[in-house]
Design a protein around this motif. Structure first.
Motif, PDB file in Angstrom:
ATOM      1  N   ASN A 158       0.857  -1.181   0.000  1.00 52.41           N
ATOM      2  CA  ASN A 158       0.000   0.000   0.000  1.00 52.41           C
ATOM      3  C   ASN A 158       0.901   1.242   0.000  1.00 52.41           C
ATOM      4  N   GLU A 159       1.527   1.483  -1.135  1.00 57.63           N
ATOM      5  CA  GLU A 159       2.570   2.504  -1.208  1.00 57.63           C
ATOM      6  C   GLU A 159       2.069   3.916  -0.960  1.00 57.63           C
ATOM      7  N   ARG A 160       0.840   4.213  -1.361  1.00 59.86           N
ATOM      8  CA  ARG A 160       0.300   5.563  -1.094  1.00 59.86           C
ATOM      9  C   ARG A 160       0.226   5.805   0.407  1.00 59.86           C
ATOM     10  N   ALA A 161      -0.275   4.817   1.145  1.00 60.75           N
ATOM     11  CA  ALA A 161      -0.382   4.967   2.595  1.00 60.75           C
ATOM     12  C   ALA A 161       1.004   5.089   3.221  1.00 60.75           C
ATOM     13  N   VAL A 162       1.928   4.250   2.811  1.00 62.68           N
ATOM     14  CA  VAL A 162       3.275   4.283   3.379  1.00 62.68           C
ATOM     15  C   VAL A 162       3.917   5.645   3.125  1.00 62.68           C
ATOM     16  N   ARG A 163       3.836   6.156   1.909  1.00 63.69           N
ATOM     17  CA  ARG A 163       4.404   7.486   1.600  1.00 63.69           C
ATOM     18  C   ARG A 163       3.760   8.569   2.463  1.00 63.69           C
ATOM     19  N   LEU A 164       2.445   8.484   2.634  1.00 66.06           N
ATOM     20  CA  LEU A 164       1.753   9.483   3.432  1.00 66.06           C
ATOM     21  C   LEU A 164       2.211   9.439   4.886  1.00 66.06           C
ATOM     22  N   TYR A 165       2.273   8.245   5.462  1.00 65.04           N
ATOM     23  CA  TYR A 165       2.687   8.146   6.867  1.00 65.04           C
ATOM     24  C   TYR A 165       4.114   8.639   7.048  1.00 65.04           C
ATOM     25  N   GLU A 166       4.974   8.329   6.106  1.00 59.03           N
ATOM     26  CA  GLU A 166       6.350   8.824   6.196  1.00 59.03           C
ATOM     27  C   GLU A 166       6.383  10.347   6.055  1.00 59.03           C
ATOM     28  N   LYS A 167       5.593  10.897   5.146  1.00 58.69           N
ATOM     29  CA  LYS A 167       5.529  12.356   4.964  1.00 58.69           C
ATOM     30  C   LYS A 167       5.066  13.042   6.250  1.00 58.69           C
ATOM     31  N   LEU A 168       4.120  12.420   6.949  1.00 58.65           N
ATOM     32  CA  LEU A 168       3.577  13.004   8.173  1.00 58.65           C
ATOM     33  C   LEU A 168       4.391  12.632   9.404  1.00 58.65           C
ATOM     34  N   GLU A 169       5.565  12.065   9.181  1.00 52.22           N
ATOM     35  CA  GLU A 169       6.543  11.755  10.230  1.00 52.22           C
ATOM     36  C   GLU A 169       6.082  10.689  11.216  1.00 52.22           C
ATOM     37  N   PHE A 170       5.309   9.720  10.726  1.00 50.38           N
ATOM     38  CA  PHE A 170       5.070   8.527  11.517  1.00 50.38           C
ATOM     39  C   PHE A 170       6.392   7.770  11.582  1.00 50.38           C
ATOM     40  N   VAL A 171       6.611   7.073  12.666  1.00 51.53           N
ATOM     41  CA  VAL A 171       7.836   6.308  12.857  1.00 51.53           C
ATOM     42  C   VAL A 171       7.543   4.842  12.557  1.00 51.53           C
ATOM     43  N   LYS A 172       8.320   4.272  11.656  1.00 54.75           N
ATOM     44  CA  LYS A 172       8.180   2.845  11.356  1.00 54.75           C
ATOM     45  C   LYS A 172       8.881   2.067  12.459  1.00 54.75           C
ATOM     46  N   ILE A 173       8.175   1.095  13.030  1.00 56.16           N
ATOM     47  CA  ILE A 173       8.762   0.349  14.148  1.00 56.16           C
ATOM     48  C   ILE A 173       8.974  -1.125  13.843  1.00 56.16           C
ATOM     49  N   GLY A 174       8.679  -1.543  12.634  1.00 59.60           N
ATOM     50  CA  GLY A 174       8.968  -2.929  12.307  1.00 59.60           C
ATOM     51  C   GLY A 174       8.112  -3.471  11.193  1.00 59.60           C
ATOM     52  N   GLU A 175       8.407  -4.723  10.851  1.00 61.87           N
ATOM     53  CA  GLU A 175       7.660  -5.425   9.814  1.00 61.87           C
ATOM     54  C   GLU A 175       7.324  -6.826  10.297  1.00 61.87           C
ATOM     55  N   ALA A 176       6.213  -7.329   9.809  1.00 61.32           N
ATOM     56  CA  ALA A 176       5.804  -8.708  10.066  1.00 61.32           C
ATOM     57  C   ALA A 176       5.763  -9.419   8.718  1.00 61.32           C
ATOM     58  N   PRO A 177       6.662 -10.363   8.500  1.00 63.58           N
ATOM     59  CA  PRO A 177       6.676 -11.054   7.210  1.00 63.58           C
ATOM     60  C   PRO A 177       5.398 -11.860   7.001  1.00 63.58           C
ATOM     61  N   GLY A 178       4.791 -11.659   5.839  1.00 59.95           N
ATOM     62  CA  GLY A 178       3.571 -12.397   5.510  1.00 59.95           C
ATOM     63  C   GLY A 178       2.412 -12.083   6.432  1.00 59.95           C
ATOM     64  N   GLY A 179       2.362 -10.866   6.952  1.00 58.22           N
ATOM     65  CA  GLY A 179       1.348 -10.506   7.940  1.00 58.22           C
ATOM     66  C   GLY A 179      -0.051 -10.253   7.396  1.00 58.22           C
ATOM     67  N   PHE A 180      -0.217 -10.219   6.081  1.00 61.68           N
ATOM     68  CA  PHE A 180      -1.517  -9.903   5.502  1.00 61.68           C
ATOM     69  C   PHE A 180      -1.835 -10.884   4.381  1.00 61.68           C
ATOM     70  N   LEU A 181      -3.014 -11.461   4.442  1.00 58.05           N
ATOM     71  CA  LEU A 181      -3.486 -12.363   3.400  1.00 58.05           C
ATOM     72  C   LEU A 181      -4.200 -11.538   2.332  1.00 58.05           C
ATOM     73  N   MET A 182      -3.598 -11.462   1.155  1.00 61.51           N
ATOM     74  CA  MET A 182      -4.180 -10.706   0.057  1.00 61.51           C
ATOM     75  C   MET A 182      -5.387 -11.453  -0.502  1.00 61.51           C
ATOM     76  N   LYS A 183      -6.238 -10.734  -1.215  1.00 65.66           N
ATOM     77  CA  LYS A 183      -7.435 -11.331  -1.806  1.00 65.66           C
ATOM     78  C   LYS A 183      -7.090 -12.469  -2.765  1.00 65.66           C
ATOM     79  N   ASP A 184      -5.928 -12.382  -3.411  1.00 65.22           N
ATOM     80  CA  ASP A 184      -5.532 -13.417  -4.366  1.00 65.22           C
ATOM     81  C   ASP A 184      -4.915 -14.654  -3.707  1.00 65.22           C
ATOM     82  N   GLY A 185      -4.871 -14.657  -2.365  1.00 64.14           N
ATOM     83  CA  GLY A 185      -4.360 -15.810  -1.639  1.00 64.14           C
ATOM     84  C   GLY A 185      -2.880 -15.756  -1.315  1.00 64.14           C
ATOM     85  N   THR A 186      -2.175 -14.737  -1.782  1.00 65.71           N
ATOM     86  CA  THR A 186      -0.761 -14.583  -1.447  1.00 65.71           C
ATOM     87  C   THR A 186      -0.636 -13.799  -0.140  1.00 65.71           C
ATOM     88  N   TYR A 187       0.529 -13.859   0.447  1.00 64.31           N
ATOM     89  CA  TYR A 187       0.790 -13.126   1.687  1.00 64.31           C
ATOM     90  C   TYR A 187       1.725 -11.963   1.413  1.00 64.31           C
TER      91      TYR A 187
END
Length: 161
Positions: free
Chosen positions: A122-151
């Motif tokens: 979700n690159e638009r959201a990520v760019r926006l949060y970074e622009k507004l100085e949200f702090v990234k605190i980590g990643e969860a690999p495969g944390g979201f099940l996409m509609k197409d069945g991929t993670y």
């Protein structure tokens, strides 16, 4: 284009359900898999601490929900979700919604706004949060099940309010 962000009204529910369901149907951002109905939508939105809507020419084009991220000793943490009609994305409506949610979270006594699962694609959201100085605190690999069945990986962000 003037965007006015304000508290939702009862007669806004049909638009809120429509916009929310569009994001759910896309299957790339919200964790829900089931669409809201008029009744379940009413309950869902009534159970939030706050629901803000973005109006453009008196038409609802986006919304956000604000609620606790946790309870008890972590109850000072808020969480929010944002939805903008697909044809209105790219017009900075999301930015106005996020800024309003930060202000509203502070008014409601929250100290932090935390996003637990921002889909990495979700690159638009990520760019926006970074622009507004949200702090990234980590990643969860495969944390979201996409509609197409991929993670897809998810990211966590926070911002003080």
């Amino acid at each position: 284009m003037e965007v006015i962000v304000e508290k939702y009204r009862e007669n806004d529910l049909a638009d809120l359900v429509e916009i929310w369901n569009e994001v759910v149907d896309e299957g790339a951002a919200f964790p829900q898999t089931e669409n809201l109905t008029a009744e379940s939508g009413r309950k869902f939105f009534e159970n939030q601490d706050y629901v803000g809507v973005a109006r453009v020419n008196n038409r609802i084009e986006g919304l956000y929900i604000l609620h606790p991220n946790n309870i008890g000793r972590c109850g000072h943490q808020a969480n929010a979700s944002y939805a903008v009609r697909s044809q209105m994305r790219g017009f900075k409506i999301g930015e106005k919604l996020v800024k309003d949610s930060l202000a509203k979270a502070g008014e409601l006594g929250y100290r932090l706004l935390i996003f637990n699962a921002v889909v990495k694609g979700n690159e638009r959201a990520v760019r926006l949060y970074e622009k507004l100085e949200f702090v990234k605190i980590g990643e969860a690999p495969g944390g979201f099940l996409m509609k197409d069945g991929t993670y897809q990986d998810t990211m966590m962000f926070y911002h003080t309010v």
